[in-house]
Design a protein around this motif. Structure first.
Motif, PDB file in Angstrom:
ATOM      1  N   ALA A 197       0.940  -1.326   0.046  1.00 18.00           N
ATOM      2  CA  ALA A 197      -0.152   0.000   0.009  1.00 18.00           C
ATOM      3  C   ALA A 197       0.920   1.445  -0.013  1.00 18.00           C
ATOM      4  O   ALA A 197       0.784   2.239  -0.813  1.00 18.00           O
ATOM      5  N   ALA A 198       1.824   1.368   0.699  1.00 19.12           N
ATOM      6  CA  ALA A 198       2.649   2.317   0.798  1.00 19.12           C
ATOM      7  C   ALA A 198       3.482   2.750  -0.501  1.00 19.12           C
ATOM      8  O   ALA A 198       3.628   3.728  -1.021  1.00 19.12           O
ATOM      9  N   ALA A 199       3.898   1.442  -1.290  1.00 20.46           N
ATOM     10  CA  ALA A 199       4.545   1.923  -2.367  1.00 20.46           C
ATOM     11  C   ALA A 199       3.564   2.460  -3.573  1.00 20.46           C
ATOM     12  O   ALA A 199       4.113   3.103  -4.097  1.00 20.46           O
ATOM     13  N   LEU A 200       2.253   1.913  -3.418  1.00 20.60           N
ATOM     14  CA  LEU A 200       1.326   2.184  -4.399  1.00 20.60           C
ATOM     15  C   LEU A 200       1.113   3.786  -4.074  1.00 20.60           C
ATOM     16  O   LEU A 200       0.388   4.585  -5.047  1.00 20.60           O
ATOM     17  N   HIS A 201       0.994   4.164  -2.790  1.00 14.70           N
ATOM     18  CA  HIS A 201       0.585   5.433  -2.495  1.00 14.70           C
ATOM     19  C   HIS A 201       1.452   6.538  -3.516  1.00 14.70           C
ATOM     20  O   HIS A 201       0.821   7.467  -3.701  1.00 14.70           O
ATOM     21  N   ALA A 202       2.622   6.128  -3.470  1.00 14.73           N
ATOM     22  CA  ALA A 202       3.500   7.019  -4.230  1.00 14.73           C
ATOM     23  C   ALA A 202       2.991   7.206  -5.828  1.00 14.73           C
ATOM     24  O   ALA A 202       3.386   8.308  -6.516  1.00 14.73           O
ATOM     25  N   CYS A 203       2.083   6.525  -6.162  1.00 11.44           N
ATOM     26  CA  CYS A 203       1.888   6.420  -7.567  1.00 11.44           C
ATOM     27  C   CYS A 203       0.419   7.047  -7.571  1.00 11.44           C
ATOM     28  O   CYS A 203      -0.117   7.186  -8.629  1.00 11.44           O
ATOM     29  N   ALA A 204      -0.359   7.243  -6.549  1.00 13.64           N
ATOM     30  CA  ALA A 204      -1.669   7.489  -6.568  1.00 13.64           C
ATOM     31  C   ALA A 204      -1.927   8.921  -6.563  1.00 13.64           C
ATOM     32  O   ALA A 204      -1.082   9.780  -6.092  1.00 13.64           O
ATOM     33  N   ALA A 205      -3.155   9.457  -7.159  1.00 12.79           N
ATOM     34  CA  ALA A 205      -3.314  10.758  -7.358  1.00 12.79           C
ATOM     35  C   ALA A 205      -3.999  11.235  -5.923  1.00 12.79           C
ATOM     36  O   ALA A 205      -4.292  10.436  -5.091  1.00 12.79           O
ATOM     37  N   GLU A 206      -4.017  12.637  -5.780  1.00  9.38           N
ATOM     38  CA  GLU A 206      -4.569  13.174  -4.475  1.00  9.38           C
ATOM     39  C   GLU A 206      -5.865  12.512  -4.064  1.00  9.38           C
ATOM     40  O   GLU A 206      -6.120  12.273  -2.868  1.00  9.38           O
ATOM     41  N   ASP A 207      -6.700  12.170  -4.968  1.00 10.92           N
ATOM     42  CA  ASP A 207      -8.123  11.854  -4.594  1.00 10.92           C
ATOM     43  C   ASP A 207      -8.188  10.186  -4.663  1.00 10.92           C
ATOM     44  O   ASP A 207      -9.044   9.632  -4.798  1.00 10.92           O
ATOM     45  N   GLU A 208      -7.179   9.864  -4.851  1.00 12.45           N
ATOM     46  CA  GLU A 208      -6.996   8.154  -4.890  1.00 12.45           C
ATOM     47  C   GLU A 208      -6.445   7.509  -3.744  1.00 12.45           C
ATOM     48  O   GLU A 208      -5.632   8.130  -2.721  1.00 12.45           O
ATOM     49  N   LYS A 209      -7.133   6.416  -3.251  1.00  6.37           N
ATOM     50  CA  LYS A 209      -6.679   5.668  -1.823  1.00  6.37           C
ATOM     51  C   LYS A 209      -6.276   4.346  -2.091  1.00  6.37           C
ATOM     52  O   LYS A 209      -6.888   3.586  -2.883  1.00  6.37           O
ATOM     53  N   VAL A 210      -5.268   3.716  -1.304  1.00  2.00           N
ATOM     54  CA  VAL A 210      -4.845   2.281  -1.492  1.00  2.00           C
ATOM     55  C   VAL A 210      -4.965   1.969  -0.211  1.00  2.00           C
ATOM     56  O   VAL A 210      -4.178   2.525   0.742  1.00  2.00           O
ATOM     57  N   LEU A 211      -5.435   0.625   0.151  1.00  2.00           N
ATOM     58  CA  LEU A 211      -5.411  -0.115   1.390  1.00  2.00           C
ATOM     59  C   LEU A 211      -5.161  -1.468   1.272  1.00  2.00           C
ATOM     60  O   LEU A 211      -5.678  -2.164   0.349  1.00  2.00           O
ATOM     61  N   LEU A 212      -4.371  -2.113   2.097  1.00  2.00           N
ATOM     62  CA  LEU A 212      -4.099  -3.641   2.161  1.00  2.00           C
ATOM     63  C   LEU A 212      -5.193  -4.258   3.212  1.00  2.00           C
ATOM     64  O   LEU A 212      -5.014  -3.838   4.292  1.00  2.00           O
ATOM     65  N   VAL A 213      -6.109  -5.220   2.782  1.00  2.00           N
ATOM     66  CA  VAL A 213      -7.085  -5.798   3.688  1.00  2.00           C
ATOM     67  C   VAL A 213      -6.706  -7.232   3.293  1.00  2.00           C
ATOM     68  O   VAL A 213      -6.814  -7.715   2.462  1.00  2.00           O
ATOM     69  N   ASP A 214      -6.376  -7.950   4.612  1.00  2.00           N
ATOM     70  CA  ASP A 214      -6.028  -9.219   4.584  1.00  2.00           C
ATOM     71  C   ASP A 214      -5.273  -9.787   3.230  1.00  2.00           C
ATOM     72  O   ASP A 214      -5.571 -10.855   2.648  1.00  2.00           O
ATOM     73  N   GLY A 215      -4.202  -8.926   2.932  1.00  2.00           N
ATOM     74  CA  GLY A 215      -3.369  -9.293   1.879  1.00  2.00           C
ATOM     75  C   GLY A 215      -3.727  -9.057   0.419  1.00  2.00           C
ATOM     76  O   GLY A 215      -3.162  -9.332  -0.480  1.00  2.00           O
ATOM     77  N   ASP A 216      -5.115  -8.620   0.224  1.00  2.00           N
ATOM     78  CA  ASP A 216      -5.412  -8.139  -1.196  1.00  2.00           C
ATOM     79  C   ASP A 216      -5.343  -6.324  -1.168  1.00  2.00           C
ATOM     80  O   ASP A 216      -5.298  -5.708  -0.088  1.00  2.00           O
ATOM     81  N   ILE A 217      -5.392  -5.806  -2.313  1.00  2.00           N
ATOM     82  CA  ILE A 217      -5.255  -4.499  -2.260  1.00  2.00           C
ATOM     83  C   ILE A 217      -6.317  -3.883  -2.929  1.00  2.00           C
ATOM     84  O   ILE A 217      -6.799  -4.022  -3.875  1.00  2.00           O
ATOM     85  N   TRP A 218      -6.840  -2.922  -2.075  1.00  2.00           N
ATOM     86  CA  TRP A 218      -8.101  -2.230  -2.402  1.00  2.00           C
ATOM     87  C   TRP A 218      -7.792  -0.857  -2.728  1.00  2.00           C
ATOM     88  O   TRP A 218      -6.864  -0.298  -2.209  1.00  2.00           O
ATOM     89  N   VAL A 219      -8.502  -0.604  -3.818  1.00  2.00           N
ATOM     90  CA  VAL A 219      -8.003   0.733  -4.554  1.00  2.00           C
ATOM     91  C   VAL A 219      -9.407   1.634  -4.691  1.00  2.00           C
ATOM     92  O   VAL A 219     -10.358   1.211  -5.159  1.00  2.00           O
ATOM     93  N   LEU A 220      -9.270   3.071  -4.486  1.00  2.00           N
ATOM     94  CA  LEU A 220     -10.555   3.994  -4.817  1.00  2.00           C
ATOM     95  C   LEU A 220      -9.803   4.761  -5.715  1.00  2.00           C
ATOM     96  O   LEU A 220      -8.798   5.683  -5.540  1.00  2.00           O
ATOM     97  N   PHE A 221     -10.217   4.425  -7.048  1.00  2.00           N
ATOM     98  CA  PHE A 221      -9.722   5.551  -7.989  1.00  2.00           C
ATOM     99  C   PHE A 221     -10.330   6.671  -8.272  1.00  2.00           C
ATOM    100  O   PHE A 221     -11.338   7.118  -7.637  1.00  2.00           O
TER     101      PHE A 221
END
Length: 184
Positions: free
Chosen positions: A117-141
């Protein structure tokens, strides 16, 4: 018998050729799997089989796919209970109701790295969110930007084998395995 969900990483066979769902269903039935159903034309299967190891089902499906369609495709399998847990764990429930196609989960074969999640945050736009839940990666585009850098950043090389599905698909697959009303 146990109900399973299988997700194909890609159903594009090359040069504009795609897997037809009726052919995928027939391939799955040829393995002796029962009550095979597909959801939309993007490689989503629900089926029943004797309780077995997930890795064995993945290997059987991948081998059959390669023999039937001529190329390897990664296939991620989850038991019905695990699928329902994944759907219930959606960290963006409000956004999912408003725009289910903007919320996605990268369903992983093995848990994503702890720092994913931290690695993906670097690629995310301001209004995007990334969370790791039980080993899967959830994204709000982003709703404002039509193309996100997150999809490219969440690739196999960086995150491991997985495939993404939007909330609408996750919810419908959950309904197919028997839990009506998730996220509605």
């Amino acid at each position: 018998m146990q109900t399973y969900v299988a997700l194909l990483y890609s159903i594009v066979l090359g040069e504009g050729r795609r897997v037809v769902m009726s052919d995928l269903k027939a391939m799955t039935e040829s393995l002796g799997l029962k009550n095979v159903r597909t959801l939309v034309a993007t490689g989503n299967l629900v089926f029943e089989a004797r309780t077995t190891k997930i890795s064995d089902l993945e290997r059987r499906l991948e081998r059959a796919f390669e023999e039937t369609f001529g190329r390897h495709v990664d296939i991620i399998v989850r038991g019905a209970g695990d699928w329902l847990k994944l759907a219930a764990g959606n960290p963006f429930p409000g956004e999912s109701v408003e725009a289910g196609d903007q919320v996605a989960v990268r369903v992983m074969r093995k848990s994503a790295p702890a720092d994913a999640a931290a690695a993906l945050h670097a690629c995310a736009a301001e209004d995007e969110k990334v969370l790791l839940v039980d080993g899967d990666i959830w994204v709000l585009f982003s709703r404002e930007r039509p193309s996100s850098r997150l999809l490219a950043a969440a690739n196999h090389k960086r995150m491991g084998i997985g495939t993404s599905r939007n909330w609408n698909t996750v919810r419908r697959l959950a309904e197919m395995v028997g839990n009506r009303g998730i996220g509605e």
